[in-house]
Write a protein that holds these residues in place. Sequence first.
Motif, PDB file in Angstrom:
ATOM      1  N   GLY A 190       1.580 -40.670 -87.025  1.00  0.00           N
ATOM      2  CA  GLY A 190       1.823 -40.484 -88.452  1.00  0.00           C
ATOM      3  C   GLY A 190       3.042 -41.266 -88.925  1.00  0.00           C
ATOM      4  N   ILE A 191       2.921 -41.954 -90.069  1.00  0.00           N
ATOM      5  CA  ILE A 191       4.055 -42.663 -90.673  1.00  0.00           C
ATOM      6  C   ILE A 191       4.352 -42.066 -92.042  1.00  0.00           C
ATOM      7  CG2 ILE A 191       3.527 -44.792 -89.426  1.00  0.00           C
ATOM      8  CD1 ILE A 191       2.322 -45.892 -92.033  1.00  0.00           C
ATOM      9  N   ASP A 192       5.519 -42.416 -92.569  1.00  0.00           N
ATOM     10  CA  ASP A 192       5.960 -41.872 -93.855  1.00  0.00           C
ATOM     11  C   ASP A 192       5.084 -42.394 -94.989  1.00  0.00           C
ATOM     12  OD1 ASP A 192       7.689 -41.536 -96.342  1.00  0.00           O
ATOM     13  OD2 ASP A 192       8.912 -40.540 -94.809  1.00  0.00           O
ATOM     14  N   TYR A 193       4.947 -41.563 -96.047  1.00  0.00           N
ATOM     15  CA  TYR A 193       4.168 -41.976 -97.217  1.00  0.00           C
ATOM     16  C   TYR A 193       4.758 -43.203 -97.884  1.00  0.00           C
ATOM     17  CZ  TYR A 193       0.685 -38.247 -97.523  1.00  0.00           C
ATOM     18  OH  TYR A 193      -0.398 -37.447 -97.305  1.00  0.00           O
ATOM     19  N   GLU A 194       6.055 -43.404 -97.769  1.00  0.00           N
ATOM     20  CA  GLU A 194       6.704 -44.542 -98.409  1.00  0.00           C
ATOM     21  C   GLU A 194       6.627 -45.812 -97.568  1.00  0.00           C
ATOM     22  OE1 GLU A 194      10.662 -43.401 -99.322  1.00  0.00           O
ATOM     23  OE2 GLU A 194      10.075 -41.830-100.739  1.00  0.00           O
ATOM     24  N   ASP A 195       6.158 -45.722 -96.338  1.00  0.00           N
ATOM     25  CA  ASP A 195       6.071 -46.899 -95.473  1.00  0.00           C
ATOM     26  C   ASP A 195       4.895 -47.787 -95.870  1.00  0.00           C
ATOM     27  OD1 ASP A 195       8.269 -46.186 -94.007  1.00  0.00           O
ATOM     28  OD2 ASP A 195       7.126 -45.124 -92.468  1.00  0.00           O
ATOM     29  N   ASP A 227      -6.649 -42.630 -90.709  1.00  0.00           N
ATOM     30  CA  ASP A 227      -7.548 -41.542 -90.311  1.00  0.00           C
ATOM     31  C   ASP A 227      -7.550 -40.404 -91.321  1.00  0.00           C
ATOM     32  OD1 ASP A 227      -9.226 -40.302 -88.089  1.00  0.00           O
ATOM     33  OD2 ASP A 227      -7.681 -38.776 -88.374  1.00  0.00           O
ATOM     34  N   SER A 228      -6.348 -40.053 -91.829  1.00  0.00           N
ATOM     35  CA  SER A 228      -6.261 -38.930 -92.771  1.00  0.00           C
ATOM     36  C   SER A 228      -4.883 -38.913 -93.428  1.00  0.00           C
ATOM     37  CB  SER A 228      -6.510 -37.597 -92.046  1.00  0.00           C
ATOM     38  OG  SER A 228      -5.497 -37.370 -91.082  1.00  0.00           O
ATOM     39  N   LEU A 229      -4.755 -38.120 -94.481  1.00  0.00           N
ATOM     40  CA  LEU A 229      -3.484 -37.906 -95.158  1.00  0.00           C
ATOM     41  C   LEU A 229      -2.990 -36.512 -94.805  1.00  0.00           C
ATOM     42  CD1 LEU A 229      -4.343 -39.413 -98.685  1.00  0.00           C
ATOM     43  CD2 LEU A 229      -3.134 -40.514 -96.787  1.00  0.00           C
ATOM     44  N   GLY A 230      -1.898 -36.474 -94.054  1.00  0.00           N
ATOM     45  CA  GLY A 230      -1.360 -35.189 -93.644  1.00  0.00           C
ATOM     46  C   GLY A 230      -0.407 -34.616 -94.678  1.00  0.00           C
ATOM     47  N   VAL A 231       0.216 -33.503 -94.329  1.00  0.00           N
ATOM     48  CA  VAL A 231       1.163 -32.835 -95.235  1.00  0.00           C
ATOM     49  C   VAL A 231       2.341 -33.750 -95.531  1.00  0.00           C
ATOM     50  CG1 VAL A 231       2.726 -30.875 -95.487  1.00  0.00           C
ATOM     51  CG2 VAL A 231       0.489 -30.558 -94.412  1.00  0.00           C
ATOM     52  N   SER A 232       2.845 -34.417 -94.515  1.00  0.00           N
ATOM     53  CA  SER A 232       4.024 -35.260 -94.695  1.00  0.00           C
ATOM     54  C   SER A 232       3.850 -36.662 -94.135  1.00  0.00           C
ATOM     55  CB  SER A 232       5.230 -34.601 -94.020  1.00  0.00           C
ATOM     56  OG  SER A 232       4.951 -34.349 -92.651  1.00  0.00           O
ATOM     57  N   THR A 233       2.661 -36.998 -93.625  1.00  0.00           N
ATOM     58  CA  THR A 233       2.444 -38.305 -93.007  1.00  0.00           C
ATOM     59  C   THR A 233       1.093 -38.902 -93.373  1.00  0.00           C
ATOM     60  OG1 THR A 233       1.503 -37.262 -91.033  1.00  0.00           O
ATOM     61  CG2 THR A 233       3.867 -37.751 -90.986  1.00  0.00           C
ATOM     62  N   VAL A 234       1.064 -40.234 -93.349  1.00  0.00           N
ATOM     63  CA  VAL A 234      -0.208 -40.957 -93.373  1.00  0.00           C
ATOM     64  C   VAL A 234      -0.600 -41.160 -91.911  1.00  0.00           C
ATOM     65  CG1 VAL A 234      -1.393 -43.075 -94.033  1.00  0.00           C
ATOM     66  CG2 VAL A 234       0.385 -42.127 -95.528  1.00  0.00           C
ATOM     67  N   ASN A 235      -1.710 -40.580 -91.500  1.00  0.00           N
ATOM     68  CA  ASN A 235      -2.087 -40.587 -90.089  1.00  0.00           C
ATOM     69  C   ASN A 235      -2.953 -41.800 -89.758  1.00  0.00           C
ATOM     70  OD1 ASN A 235      -0.772 -38.118 -89.554  1.00  0.00           O
ATOM     71  ND2 ASN A 235      -2.525 -36.989 -90.400  1.00  0.00           N
ATOM     72  N   LEU A 236      -2.466 -42.613 -88.815  1.00  0.00           N
ATOM     73  CA  LEU A 236      -3.190 -43.790 -88.362  1.00  0.00           C
ATOM     74  C   LEU A 236      -3.834 -43.502 -87.007  1.00  0.00           C
ATOM     75  CD1 LEU A 236      -0.525 -46.549 -89.167  1.00  0.00           C
ATOM     76  CD2 LEU A 236      -2.337 -45.659 -90.657  1.00  0.00           C
ATOM     77  N   LYS A 268      11.399 -50.090 -84.407  1.00  0.00           N
ATOM     78  CA  LYS A 268      11.985 -51.426 -84.526  1.00  0.00           C
ATOM     79  C   LYS A 268      11.751 -52.019 -85.908  1.00  0.00           C
ATOM     80  CE  LYS A 268      11.928 -55.993 -82.345  1.00  0.00           C
ATOM     81  NZ  LYS A 268      11.345 -56.815 -81.250  1.00  0.00           N
ATOM     82  N   ASN A 269      10.626 -51.720 -86.544  1.00  0.00           N
ATOM     83  CA  ASN A 269      10.287 -52.282 -87.855  1.00  0.00           C
ATOM     84  C   ASN A 269      10.714 -51.382 -89.014  1.00  0.00           C
ATOM     85  OD1 ASN A 269       8.383 -54.920 -87.758  1.00  0.00           O
ATOM     86  ND2 ASN A 269       8.067 -53.682 -85.908  1.00  0.00           N
ATOM     87  N   GLY A 270      11.560 -50.400 -88.731  1.00  0.00           N
ATOM     88  CA  GLY A 270      12.093 -49.554 -89.800  1.00  0.00           C
ATOM     89  C   GLY A 270      11.097 -48.584 -90.387  1.00  0.00           C
ATOM     90  N   LEU A 271      10.011 -48.332 -89.680  1.00  0.00           N
ATOM     91  CA  LEU A 271       9.032 -47.345 -90.140  1.00  0.00           C
ATOM     92  C   LEU A 271       9.445 -45.966 -89.635  1.00  0.00           C
ATOM     93  CD1 LEU A 271       5.857 -49.448 -89.269  1.00  0.00           C
ATOM     94  CD2 LEU A 271       6.904 -49.194 -91.524  1.00  0.00           C
ATOM     95  N   ASN A 272       8.946 -44.947 -90.290  1.00  0.00           N
ATOM     96  CA  ASN A 272       9.351 -43.586 -89.953  1.00  0.00           C
ATOM     97  C   ASN A 272       8.167 -42.759 -89.457  1.00  0.00           C
ATOM     98  OD1 ASN A 272      12.153 -43.807 -90.925  1.00  0.00           O
ATOM     99  ND2 ASN A 272      11.194 -44.035 -92.934  1.00  0.00           N
TER     100      ASN A 272
END
Length: 295
Positions: A190-195, A227-236, A268-272
């Motif tokens: 899961g990554i941040d919605y703003e990423d 794959d899906s949109l979680g409560v706090s993450t975009v799930n890849l 490394k790429n500043g993703l959360n």
Amino acid sequence: MNFNNTIEKLKNSIQQYWYQFLEQVPEIFIAILIIVLGFLITKSIIKVFRKAVAKKSKDPLMTNFLTKTVKTAFIVLIIMLALKTAGLGGVAAGVLTAAGASAVIIGFAFKDVGENFISGVILSFNRPFNINDTVMIGDIFGKVKMMEFRFTKLKTFDGRDVYIPNSDVIKKAVYNYTEDGFYRLDFIVGIDYEDDVDLAKKVIIDTVVNTLGVIDTDEHQCFVTVDSLGVSTVNLKIIFWTKTKEYKRAALEVKSDVIKNVKRIIIKNGLNMPADITEIKLYGTQDSIPVKLTR
């Protein structure tokens, strides 16, 4: 008087059978010699036969089946020849006749045994697995270790030996995980919605395909998808392939390396990779929550 006659007849009968036995003693010894030599010769022939079949077929299950079949045929022929040599040809014929009749009777009484035997013969010539293939038969998951006339033996990954009736192997769906050596694995990150999702997919797939043990071809493609949109993450969802006959250990080691590399490249790429957000609701007259911070 009648009693004496009966005793005399019995005595004559015993003498007659005794003389017949003495006459047949040489033939009996020859029959015993045939059995002993026959078994020794059969043992040598079977060894040579097993090596020849194993060299030609490269199939341990087929080699085992054919070897046992030939061995059984030799033993039956040796016993029949010994009985005939000993002057017991009628007994040999009677044994074969009785065996045929018994087979019908026993077939009805032990239908499952016969069914498993026939299934074993079919599987010996046409089956969906080989020795050490990882398969799932019904709900049993493990490696194929042995196949006999009546059962197939699996070794599960938690160390249990499971003997599955061959009739079940014939009737149930068989999932072969390592027939061609390729196996697909996947996991979710899961990554941040703003990423930037496109950036995340690009750096992740580049990392995955460059991980040792991962296969990426036209037929076995690795890819990343939302794959899906979680409560706090975009799930890849990361999907990739590896080639191994060691389904459990080797495949899971490759998956472990991929997960570690994906985590490293995301940071490394500043993703959360944020934790799940917990929402707290206040009910009734409550308007605050006591919070205490501890170090």
